[in-house]
Motif scaffolding. Structure first.
Motif, PDB file in Angstrom:
ATOM      1  N   UNK A 243       0.829  -1.195   0.000  1.00  0.00           N
ATOM      2  CA  UNK A 243       0.000   0.000   0.000  1.00  0.00           C
ATOM      3  C   UNK A 243       0.862   1.244   0.000  1.00  0.00           C
ATOM      4  N   UNK A 244       0.322   2.282  -0.568  1.00  0.00           N
ATOM      5  CA  UNK A 244       1.008   3.574  -0.614  1.00  0.00           C
ATOM      6  C   UNK A 244       0.045   4.627  -0.051  1.00  0.00           C
ATOM      7  N   UNK A 245       0.509   5.348   0.925  1.00  0.00           N
ATOM      8  CA  UNK A 245      -0.265   6.435   1.520  1.00  0.00           C
ATOM      9  C   UNK A 245       0.524   7.726   1.393  1.00  0.00           C
ATOM     10  N   UNK A 246      -0.165   8.787   1.018  1.00  0.00           N
ATOM     11  CA  UNK A 246       0.465  10.108   0.978  1.00  0.00           C
ATOM     12  C   UNK A 246      -0.408  11.087   1.741  1.00  0.00           C
ATOM     13  N   UNK A 247       0.247  12.034   2.406  1.00  0.00           N
ATOM     14  CA  UNK A 247      -0.470  13.040   3.182  1.00  0.00           C
ATOM     15  C   UNK A 247       0.108  14.415   2.886  1.00  0.00           C
ATOM     16  N   UNK A 248      -0.787  15.430   2.951  1.00  0.00           N
ATOM     17  CA  UNK A 248      -0.369  16.831   2.880  1.00  0.00           C
ATOM     18  C   UNK A 248      -0.694  17.472   4.220  1.00  0.00           C
ATOM     19  N   UNK A 249       0.319  18.019   4.877  1.00  0.00           N
ATOM     20  CA  UNK A 249       0.161  18.599   6.207  1.00  0.00           C
ATOM     21  C   UNK A 249       0.546  20.064   6.155  1.00  0.00           C
ATOM     22  N   UNK A 250      -0.375  20.924   6.558  1.00  0.00           N
ATOM     23  CA  UNK A 250      -0.107  22.357   6.585  1.00  0.00           C
ATOM     24  C   UNK A 250       1.013  22.635   7.584  1.00  0.00           C
ATOM     25  N   UNK A 251       2.099  23.251   7.124  1.00  0.00           N
ATOM     26  CA  UNK A 251       3.250  23.458   8.001  1.00  0.00           C
ATOM     27  C   UNK A 251       2.983  24.488   9.081  1.00  0.00           C
ATOM     28  N   UNK A 252       2.058  25.395   8.833  1.00  0.00           N
ATOM     29  CA  UNK A 252       1.789  26.436   9.825  1.00  0.00           C
ATOM     30  C   UNK A 252       0.861  25.940  10.939  1.00  0.00           C
ATOM     31  N   UNK A 253      -0.197  25.234  10.573  1.00  0.00           N
ATOM     32  CA  UNK A 253      -1.193  24.816  11.573  1.00  0.00           C
ATOM     33  C   UNK A 253      -1.073  23.363  11.981  1.00  0.00           C
ATOM     34  N   UNK A 254      -0.364  22.541  11.188  1.00  0.00           N
ATOM     35  CA  UNK A 254      -0.306  21.116  11.464  1.00  0.00           C
ATOM     36  C   UNK A 254      -1.547  20.367  11.017  1.00  0.00           C
ATOM     37  N   UNK A 255      -2.449  21.044  10.319  1.00  0.00           N
ATOM     38  CA  UNK A 255      -3.715  20.460   9.874  1.00  0.00           C
ATOM     39  C   UNK A 255      -3.474  19.565   8.664  1.00  0.00           C
ATOM     40  N   UNK A 256      -4.059  18.368   8.681  1.00  0.00           N
ATOM     41  CA  UNK A 256      -3.909  17.436   7.575  1.00  0.00           C
ATOM     42  C   UNK A 256      -4.906  17.786   6.485  1.00  0.00           C
ATOM     43  N   UNK A 257      -4.389  18.238   5.367  1.00  0.00           N
ATOM     44  CA  UNK A 257      -5.252  18.672   4.268  1.00  0.00           C
ATOM     45  C   UNK A 257      -5.681  17.502   3.405  1.00  0.00           C
ATOM     46  N   UNK A 258      -4.801  16.542   3.193  1.00  0.00           N
ATOM     47  CA  UNK A 258      -5.112  15.438   2.284  1.00  0.00           C
ATOM     48  C   UNK A 258      -4.497  14.154   2.817  1.00  0.00           C
ATOM     49  N   UNK A 259      -5.243  13.069   2.679  1.00  0.00           N
ATOM     50  CA  UNK A 259      -4.726  11.716   2.911  1.00  0.00           C
ATOM     51  C   UNK A 259      -5.290  10.824   1.808  1.00  0.00           C
ATOM     52  N   UNK A 260      -4.418  10.134   1.097  1.00  0.00           N
ATOM     53  CA  UNK A 260      -4.850   9.248   0.022  1.00  0.00           C
ATOM     54  C   UNK A 260      -4.023   7.972   0.095  1.00  0.00           C
ATOM     55  N   UNK A 261      -4.682   6.876  -0.225  1.00  0.00           N
ATOM     56  CA  UNK A 261      -3.982   5.604  -0.186  1.00  0.00           C
ATOM     57  C   UNK A 261      -4.559   4.613  -1.176  1.00  0.00           C
TER      58      UNK A 261
END
Length: 869
Positions: free
Chosen positions: A638-656
């Motif tokens: 499996x492959x998972x990728x995440x986008x994490x806002x560097x300023x707030x730490x909020x996870x914008x995207x998770x896909x797998x």
């Protein structure tokens, strides 16, 4: 002139200083340089003039169109002193033993209350010489924090600390929630500052006002309303109105309810809340209609038994069925909390008719299941009953307990008398009690679990479920042992029992199951890499009764289970739409090896085949429960990728996305006989011979704080088609604006009678649209439409309109929900209609509150109907 008054003030203070100390503590006289106001003629004031005198300030900042302005309190320090009564006046004719006269502006300040008048007569007790009473004349105002009374004249009794005012109008805040009640006690700084009163407030007129006890206001020939004084939509007029802020209740005698000066209702007695506290008494009656119950009216009685116990008893008249009685008991102790609900409906007329109609329809059927379910219906009592008990307890940091028990008297109860028409009627009612222990290394669970299975004739056949009486689970975990090893063990001892499903001749096996599963693993973790090899042994033993001849009564199983979890963690900094993000890439590999073991002689007690999802790719057993452990020689990736806002730490995207590669066929199935374990058995899917599993994907994407997208899908490469997929879009810019859009597809997920096998018509294809949206500041709408496209019918249709103003609210909600297929293969729907009124500060009127229905139908919706917010 100013100096002259100061000299007079000093002389009066000197005179007072020769009095006893107790008298000096009661009265202090001073001179104030203010002119006398013009006398106020209360009876002749218009509504706009009354609004002005009450401090009403028009404004567009809230739904009320304004707020009450409360000026600073003079002598704020004295207002907080419980031992002082202070009298001040512009002019004072002082008498040590007779009657003193103050005029100009007379101010009387005592604890939490201040009275001002143009003129005052101060009377002394002839024996003690202390002040005993005060008469007030012209422009009399009585002020407390968040309350105001304006009168023509009044009387102030210093001995009883009571007062009477005549020809008055008033306003007082209504504390509609606990947070507002906390603000009732103000500090010295808050009293000295001007304030806006934006919370719900009641106002009205009266010929007489009395306060004989603290915080208890009595009004004669009075009116009461919580609407703004400039837009008086409704009011209550009564011979007597009592507002008791000690108990949080209001009482009106000979009350008439007026809408725009038109009388619409009379009652000799009316009790209503003026804050959020619970009180014993009748709640507002509810009315409405339903296709199952007909016209209905409910009159709940609330019993506040103790601070941690209460009870609600609700008699109800259902026009199509008769009288129903419901009791709901709630409790809260130092260790437990829960609710017990019981209901009874004697001699249900509609249920008796249902028996006759089904008897005429099915009595010629030769199907054994139909005849068995028909006998259950005939034997069912016309007295309908239900009982439920939900409890959770925590005795200490280790021990806890929970109970979830539901019972109904017959197979048709939920379909006939379930008020929430958006809820799919369930045919398996959980009846469970358990106690658990959680320690540092060991945990225990003791459980008794059963199900009441309902078998209605108008629905597909439902199989009875096994009961666990009892189930004992013990699990241990020792981490960071020598050489970095982790040891663990899971033990399960369960006794299974079951009753025959109506209409079947098969006697299911029953018995005991013991499973002991020790294991060891060696975790190796680094910030960028992990690998965890693990070895387990599943040792299972059965003691069975009622087994099929030829099958063993004591089968056993011993299986090694070996798996390795591993993964990498890469990350980089990127910019996405001019924002800085940390992107991760997290590939995983999961290898599993379990040798084949013929388990066809083991009964199926609590085991099903798991639905493939992304998370299921990384689990060693494709079955739930312990009756089957699937053979495996496979690797999942499996492959998972995440986008994490560097300023707030909020996870914008998770896909797998992931898949399983099989190195051998899967031979373990759910079938229970080795001679029938072949490809013709439904539990033995042809996919067991495929070398690859379907592709599983998942996605969570936050477009912004208001927009969120989630999706899951399973793609079958053998058929080049989706097995299932779902996608949901949620929009919520604020609490009043919500839109949900969803689509779901499941291959073979909606099979009905007469559907061709493996045809597209049996594939579930469903859309779900729901929303809550304001049309204006006061008008809003809510709705839900769930459409089943493969069978061309709607599953749920719900819509409503709400008007919620400053002091009153009304909402209309109606809808239909698919219930079942009729014997003629036509669709049966349940229809209900709601209309609800709320007069804020007086109570809610209408039929059963649809708030729970709306919250369960529209994701994210929170009802605040009729609340001051």
């Amino acid at each position: 002139m100013h100096n002259y008054k100061i000299i007079i003030s000093v002389l009066l203070i000197a005179i007072v200083s020769i009095f006893p100390a107790s008298l000096r503590a009661e009265v202090a006289c001073s001179i104030m340089t203010m002119t006398s106001p013009t006398p106020l003629k209360v009876q002749n004031l218009t509504e706009s003039a009354i609004a002005k005198e009450l401090g009403w300030i028009p404004s567009n900042e809230n739904r009320c169109g304004g707020y009450y302005f409360e000026p600073p309190f003079t002598y704020a320090t004295e207002l907080l002193n419980k031992d002082l009564i202070q009298v001040t006046s512009d002019q004072m004719l002082f008498a040590q033993h007779g009657t003193s006269i103050g005029q100009g502006k007379v101010t009387i300040t005592r604890y939490a209350q201040q009275i001002v008048a143009n003129k005052a007569f101060l009377y002394r007790d002839p024996t003690t010489g202390k002040l005993s009473a005060i008469d007030l004349i012209d422009n009399v105002t009585l002020r407390e924090p968040n309350s105001l009374v304006i009168a023509k004249s009044g009387h102030f009794d210093l001995k009883t600390k009571g007062e009477s005012l005549y020809a008055i109008f008033y306003r007082t805040a209504i504390y509609s929630n606990r947070e507002q009640q906390k603000n009732l006690v103000l500090s010295n700084e808050e009293l000295q500052a001007a304030r806006k009163i934006t919370q719900l407030s009641a106002w009205g007129r009266a010929t007489e006002f009395k306060q004989e006890k603290p915080k208890i206001f009595t009004f004669k020939s009075a009116s009461y309303s919580t609407c703004p004084p400039t837009t008086n939509v409704w009011k209550v007029r009564a011979s007597d109105i009592i507002l008791d802020k000690n108990t949080g209740r209001g009482t009106a005698y000979n009350a008439r309810l007026y809408l725009k000066e038109v009388p619409i209702f009379y009652t000799p007695y009316l009790n209503f809340p003026i804050d959020a506290r619970r009180q014993t008494g009748f709640l507002t009656p509810t009315m409405g209609s339903s296709s199952n119950t007909g016209a209905m009216i409910r009159a709940p009685f609330y019993w506040n038994m103790a601070p941690n116990y209460d009870s609600t008893i609700t008699p109800a008249f259902l026009s199509r069925r008769g009288m129903q009685f419901t009791e709901m008991f709630r409790y809260l102790t130092t260790t437990s909390q829960g609710v017990v609900t019981a209901a009874a409906l004697p001699s249900d007329k509609e249920f008796a008719d249902l028996k006759d109609s089904y008897q005429a329809l099915y009595h010629t059927s030769t199907d054994p299941t139909t005849q068995a379910e028909l006998r259950r219906l005939e034997n069912a009592s016309d007295t309908r009953k239900s009982f439920s008990w939900q409890n959770s307890s925590r005795f200490n940091k280790h021990w806890s307990n929970s109970i979830d028990y539901t019972y109904v008297s017959d197979d048709y109860y939920l379909g006939d008398l379930n008020n929430n028409f958006s809820q799919i009627t369930q045919n398996q009612l959980l009846q469970q009690a358990q106690v658990s222990y959680q320690g540092e290394h060991w945990s225990y669970l003791g459980r008794a679990q059963g199900y009441q299975t309902l078998h209605p004739l108008d629905q597909t056949i439902v199989q009875n479920q096994y009961t666990r009486l009892p189930q004992l689970v013990m699990e241990g975990d020792y981490s960071n042992m020598p050489m970095g090893l982790d040891y663990f063990m899971a033990n399960d001892l369960t006794h299974f029992d079951i009753s025959k499903t109506p209409g079947t001749s098969t006697i299911p096996p029953i018995g005991n199951r013991l499973n002991i599963q020790p294991g060891v693993m060696l975790p190796f973790n680094r910030p960028y890499f992990f690998i965890i090899p693990r070895l387990q042994f599943a040792l299972t033993k059965y003691e069975l009764q009622q087994v099929t001849p030829g099958n063993p009564s004591g089968p056993s199983r011993a299986l090694p289970i070996f798996d390795i979890s591993s993964g990498l963690n890469f990350d980089r900094d990127i910019q996405f739409f001019h924002q800085n993000f940390r992107q991760t890439l997290e590939p995983q590999l999961y290898y599993t090896y379990i040798p084949f073991k013929d388990q066809s002689d083991i009964p199926i007690f609590d085991t099903t085949l798991n639905t493939l999802t992304y998370d299921e790719l990384f689990m060693y057993n494709r079955f739930s429960g312990l009756d089957r452990i699937g053979d495996a020689n496979q690797i999942a990736y499996g492959f998972t990728t995440r986008l994490i806002d560097q300023q707030s730490g909020y996870e914008k995207l998770r896909a797998g996305v992931g898949q399983i590669i099989y190195f051998r066929n899967r031979d373990v199935t759910l079938c229970g006989n080795s001679t029938t374990c072949n490809t013709n058995y439904p539990g033995n899917s042809p996919s067991n011979t495929y070398n690859k599993s379907p592709l599983s994907g998942m996605l969570t994407y936050s477009v912004n704080p208001a927009w969120n997208l989630t999706g899951n899908s399973i793609w079958d490469p053998q058929k080049n088609a989706f097995n299932n997929q779902s996608i949901t879009l949620h929009y919520e810019p604020d609490a009043r604006k919500i839109i949900n859009m969803g689509y779901g597809y499941v291959r073979g997920g909606d099979i009905q009678v007469n559907d061709a096998p493996n045809s597209d018509v049996s594939n579930l294809k469903q859309t779900d649209l729901s929303f809550a949206w304001p049309l204006t500041r006061d008008w809003s709408t809510v709705g839900r439409w769930t459409q089943n496209w493969n069978h061309h019918r709607f599953q749920n249709l719900l819509y409503g309109l709400q008007y919620d103003s400053c002091c009153w609210a009304v909402r209309f909600v109606t809808g239909r929900a698919f219930a079942s297929l009729n014997p003629s293969n036509t669709y049966k729907y349940n229809t209900q209609f709601f209309i609800q009124f709320a007069l804020k500060g007086l109570g809610n009127y209408g039929n059963a509150d649809p708030s729970q229905l709306l919250s369960s139908s529209v994701s994210g919706y929170q009802s605040n109907f009729g609340q001051d917010y």
